[in-house]
Enzyme design. Sequence first.
Site, short mmCIF file in Angstrom:
data_model
loop_
_atom_site.label_atom_id
_atom_site.label_comp_id
_atom_site.label_asym_id
_atom_site.label_seq_id
_atom_site.Cartn_x
_atom_site.Cartn_y
_atom_site.Cartn_z
N THR A 1 -11.84 0.70 -6.06
CA THR A 1 -10.77 -0.25 -5.74
C THR A 1 -11.11 -1.45 -6.60
OG1 THR A 1 -10.53 0.68 -3.55
CG2 THR A 1 -9.92 -1.62 -3.77
N ARG B 1 0.85 -1.20 0.00
CA ARG B 1 0.00 0.00 0.00
C ARG B 1 0.88 1.25 0.00
NH1 ARG B 1 -5.23 1.72 0.99
NH2 ARG B 1 -5.69 3.06 2.77
N SER C 1 -6.53 1.12 5.92
CA SER C 1 -7.34 0.64 4.79
C SER C 1 -8.49 -0.23 5.30
CB SER C 1 -6.44 -0.17 3.86
OG SER C 1 -7.19 -0.81 2.86
N SER C 2 -9.46 -0.46 4.41
CA SER C 2 -10.50 -1.45 4.70
C SER C 2 -10.36 -2.67 3.79
CB SER C 2 -11.89 -0.83 4.47
OG SER C 2 -12.09 0.25 5.33
N ASP D 1 -7.34 8.51 2.78
CA ASP D 1 -7.68 7.46 3.75
C ASP D 1 -7.12 7.76 5.14
OD1 ASP D 1 -9.31 5.93 2.20
OD2 ASP D 1 -7.85 4.36 1.78
N GLY E 1 -14.99 -1.13 -2.49
CA GLY E 1 -16.14 -0.54 -1.80
C GLY E 1 -15.78 0.37 -0.65
N GLY E 2 -14.51 0.84 -0.59
CA GLY E 2 -14.12 1.77 0.46
C GLY E 2 -14.39 1.18 1.83
N1 GLY Z 1 -8.92 3.14 -0.40
C1 GLY Z 1 -9.82 2.23 0.16
C2 GLY Z 1 -9.22 1.40 1.24
O1 GLY Z 1 -8.04 1.15 1.21
O2 GLY Z 1 -9.88 1.01 2.16
#
Ligand code: GLY
Length: 579
Positions: free
Chosen positions: A378, A103, A449-450, A420, A470-471
């Site tokens: 994503t 990431r 992150s999710s 984020d 889906g964030g």
């Molecule tokens: N950008 C969405 C996540 O990483 O949760």
Amino acid sequence: MPLTRRTLIAASLSITFALAPLTSAFAASPQPAKGEHGMVVTAQHLASEVGIDVLKKGGNAVDAAVAVGYALAVVYPNAGNIGGGGFMTIRFKDGKSTFLDFRERAPLAATKTMYLDKDGNPVKGASLDGYLAVGVPGSVAGLELAREKYGKLSRQDLMAPAIGYAKDGFILNQGDATSFAGSADRLAKDPAAAAIFLKPDGKPYGIGERLVQPDLAASLAAISEKGPDAFYKGAIADAIVKASGAKGGILAKPDFEQYAVRELKPVTCTYRGYEITSSPPPSSGGVIICEILNVLEGYPLSYLGAGSAETIHVMIEAMRYAYVDRNSALGDPDFVDNPVSKLLDKAYAKDIRDKIDPFRAGVSQELMPKGFGESKETTHYSIIDDDGNAVAVTYTLNGSFGAGVVADGTGILLNNEMDDFTQKPGVPNLYGLVQGEANAIQSKKTPLSSMSPTVVAKDGKPFMVIGSPGGSRIITITLEAIVNVIDHGMNIQEAIDAPRIHHQWLPDKVYVEPFGLSPDTEKLLAGMGYHLDLADQTWGQAAGILVGGKSLAEIEKGGGARYNGAIDSRAASGEALGY
Ligand code: GLY
């Protein structure tokens, strides 16, 4: 099979809603794809073909994941990327597992208050648009580490299909064209992005038209030939740093030179005898999925029934408590002492269950921690090979087409992952998430992150590979697919297609997909005190594989296909391909 409401209607937890209607809102789903040797499920059909070709040529699931990662950067540019970052969960054929964190990191010059004005308020759009929103990308380093350590094929072999699609172009189908059209205004603001993704007349490419990306082909060819140094130490980094400096960003050459992938121990937990392997911090995904599953384990969900008011009630409450923990306690493990063992403890889940009123909605404000002031685009793909190696990858530019900027000559869209982070405790981000200090911005830190690339195993064998974009909703999308298979007996396609609900503590609302609940169920939930937000749009694009049959019933009966793949019916360009 577990006892379900279909097989027995009797007194349950509830009072007035004991006779909540049987699940009726779920539409029929197509049959899952079948395969005996391998399965690749991605959000873009050409990328699925790339992955399946790699498996057929003798590559393993990691090789296929690497080739798909590069291919999606070309044929699915709203989320596939080499200018962003992501996570890879691998469960090897011997049952061992690992997790690669590639990431984005905050640039060295990033500061806690970089998105606030002189009065301490967030500047609108500053963490979302343009170069100031860009985190140091990790995808190239991550895909190469995966290939070198766990793959079998050469980088050149795995990158060739992506280079071909960039150089020769690909024809857009309806799903591709829709995503381009949706972001045309944004892409028009950056001349380099507009030159690639819009036609000379300024309009987006349409169905049946060919998108050619020569600059991206050259960047990919340089990486293929020289490896990640071509991205992090060579002309590509130089071009991005130059454009960043000229357009208000803070990226510097040392940001790229110092980027390193982290290999971490995945989060693991059990749910009704199934072993879940998922993403650890800097993702909240695995921890929060496990926390919610631990709470749900204490309720007879299969008996209460899919979509019943009782099931929805306990799911929302479990989500509410878990998202408080997500938003207040978790962050990059190099900067924050994450209370992972506490959150994964079954005793902690019981404490939460003890606080859930069986008849009433909880109140989010009452759970405010002390001192606490969508798809957003994503993409996820799931792969399994003939040996049973399973790979789940979720990677992202954050928003659709990221920050909407491309450094001249690179062809590479850059992320807006900095959004984020917590801009200011208590102020919602792109996903409406209200977060705390643990996720504050710091130099070289990774935003929470999710993303939840997940592999589920049973009796030491792979059972399910699953994940979604889906964030902040990625967690509940992935969770609901697992529960739909294990508790509600849905096949993998039905489990992914079923209407979704989501709660993330704040705002204190239950988001419901169109036709997600029957009017009777909505009334029952409203009567318990829930604020329902009946969305006019769906969310997420899950990609899943079930091993040994298309559903639990078929697995138990025997005789099902070895691999059963499902791409979300919400994903217009995606495909599940088996062989
Ligand atoms: N950008 C969405 C996540 O990483 O949760």
